[in-house]
Design a protein around this motif. Structure first.
Motif, mmCIF file in Angstrom:
data_model
loop_
_atom_site.group_PDB
_atom_site.id
_atom_site.type_symbol
_atom_site.label_atom_id
_atom_site.label_comp_id
_atom_site.label_asym_id
_atom_site.label_seq_id
_atom_site.Cartn_x
_atom_site.Cartn_y
_atom_site.Cartn_z
ATOM 1 N N GLN A 194 0.938 -1.026 0.383
ATOM 2 C CA GLN A 194 -0.301 0.131 -0.094
ATOM 3 C C GLN A 194 1.263 1.009 -0.123
ATOM 4 O O GLN A 194 1.685 1.323 1.029
ATOM 5 C CB GLN A 194 -1.306 0.285 0.977
ATOM 6 N N VAL A 195 0.280 2.106 -0.824
ATOM 7 C CA VAL A 195 1.395 3.013 -1.235
ATOM 8 C C VAL A 195 0.090 4.250 -1.313
ATOM 9 O O VAL A 195 -0.535 4.265 -2.076
ATOM 10 C CB VAL A 195 2.164 3.408 -2.391
ATOM 11 N N ALA A 225 5.582 3.893 -5.574
ATOM 12 C CA ALA A 225 5.438 2.949 -6.509
ATOM 13 C C ALA A 225 5.869 2.718 -7.315
ATOM 14 O O ALA A 225 6.270 1.881 -7.570
ATOM 15 C CB ALA A 225 4.149 4.136 -6.853
ATOM 16 N N ALA A 226 6.842 3.271 -7.596
ATOM 17 C CA ALA A 226 8.243 2.898 -8.264
ATOM 18 C C ALA A 226 8.884 1.841 -8.094
ATOM 19 O O ALA A 226 9.036 0.756 -8.816
ATOM 20 C CB ALA A 226 9.440 4.390 -8.782
ATOM 21 N N ARG A 270 -7.205 0.577 -4.603
ATOM 22 C CA ARG A 270 -6.746 1.619 -3.888
ATOM 23 C C ARG A 270 -7.830 0.952 -3.185
ATOM 24 O O ARG A 270 -8.112 0.033 -3.014
ATOM 25 C CB ARG A 270 -7.802 2.949 -4.144
ATOM 26 N N ALA A 271 -6.308 1.374 -1.710
ATOM 27 C CA ALA A 271 -7.148 0.367 -0.521
ATOM 28 C C ALA A 271 -7.517 1.281 0.992
ATOM 29 O O ALA A 271 -6.981 2.448 0.354
ATOM 30 C CB ALA A 271 -6.328 -0.352 -0.305
ATOM 31 N N PRO A 272 -8.912 1.320 1.578
ATOM 32 C CA PRO A 272 -8.595 2.441 1.821
ATOM 33 C C PRO A 272 -7.941 1.534 3.653
ATOM 34 O O PRO A 272 -7.629 0.896 3.934
ATOM 35 C CB PRO A 272 -10.321 2.030 3.053
ATOM 36 N N GLY A 273 -7.778 3.288 3.826
ATOM 37 C CA GLY A 273 -6.496 3.423 5.523
ATOM 38 C C GLY A 273 -7.017 3.925 6.471
ATOM 39 O O GLY A 273 -8.915 4.468 6.318
ATOM 40 N N GLU A 297 -3.022 3.488 -2.455
ATOM 41 C CA GLU A 297 -2.812 2.651 -3.965
ATOM 42 C C GLU A 297 -2.434 1.957 -3.652
ATOM 43 O O GLU A 297 -1.146 1.896 -2.812
ATOM 44 C CB GLU A 297 -1.370 3.569 -5.085
ATOM 45 N N ARG A 298 -3.073 0.518 -4.542
ATOM 46 C CA ARG A 298 -2.333 -0.995 -4.183
ATOM 47 C C ARG A 298 -2.033 -1.348 -5.020
ATOM 48 O O ARG A 298 -2.085 -1.874 -6.028
ATOM 49 C CB ARG A 298 -3.409 -1.094 -3.566
ATOM 50 N N TYR A 299 -0.671 -1.792 -4.932
ATOM 51 C CA TYR A 299 0.075 -3.025 -6.148
ATOM 52 C C TYR A 299 -0.034 -4.605 -5.750
ATOM 53 O O TYR A 299 0.731 -4.485 -4.368
ATOM 54 C CB TYR A 299 1.502 -2.175 -5.649
#
Length: 58
Positions: free
Chosen positions: A15-16, A24-25, A37-40, A47-49
């Motif tokens: 999660q970024v 993210a990179a 996307r993930a709620p925090g 942003e979810r990777y």
């Protein structure tokens, strides 16, 4: 990162914060792909990777 090869996890997730372009990179270089996307907490969304750990090319 959640999950790891050999422990039964199907995917790793990072999660970024949306404005953290360096993280993210790094997630992309590690083989992760955008996964939504993930709620925090406190109304923040991340942003979810994700990376599929079932593939054999780690």
């Amino acid at each position: 990162m959640r999950g790891s090869p050999g422990t039964g996890g199907a995917e790793a997730a990072i999660q970024v914060e949306p404005d953290n372009h360096a993280s993210a990179a790094a997630a992309r270089r590690a083989g992760s792909a955008p996964g939504g996307r993930a709620p925090g907490g406190d109304g923040v969304s991340f942003e979810r990777y994700v990376r599929d750990l079932r593939r054999g090319d780690h």
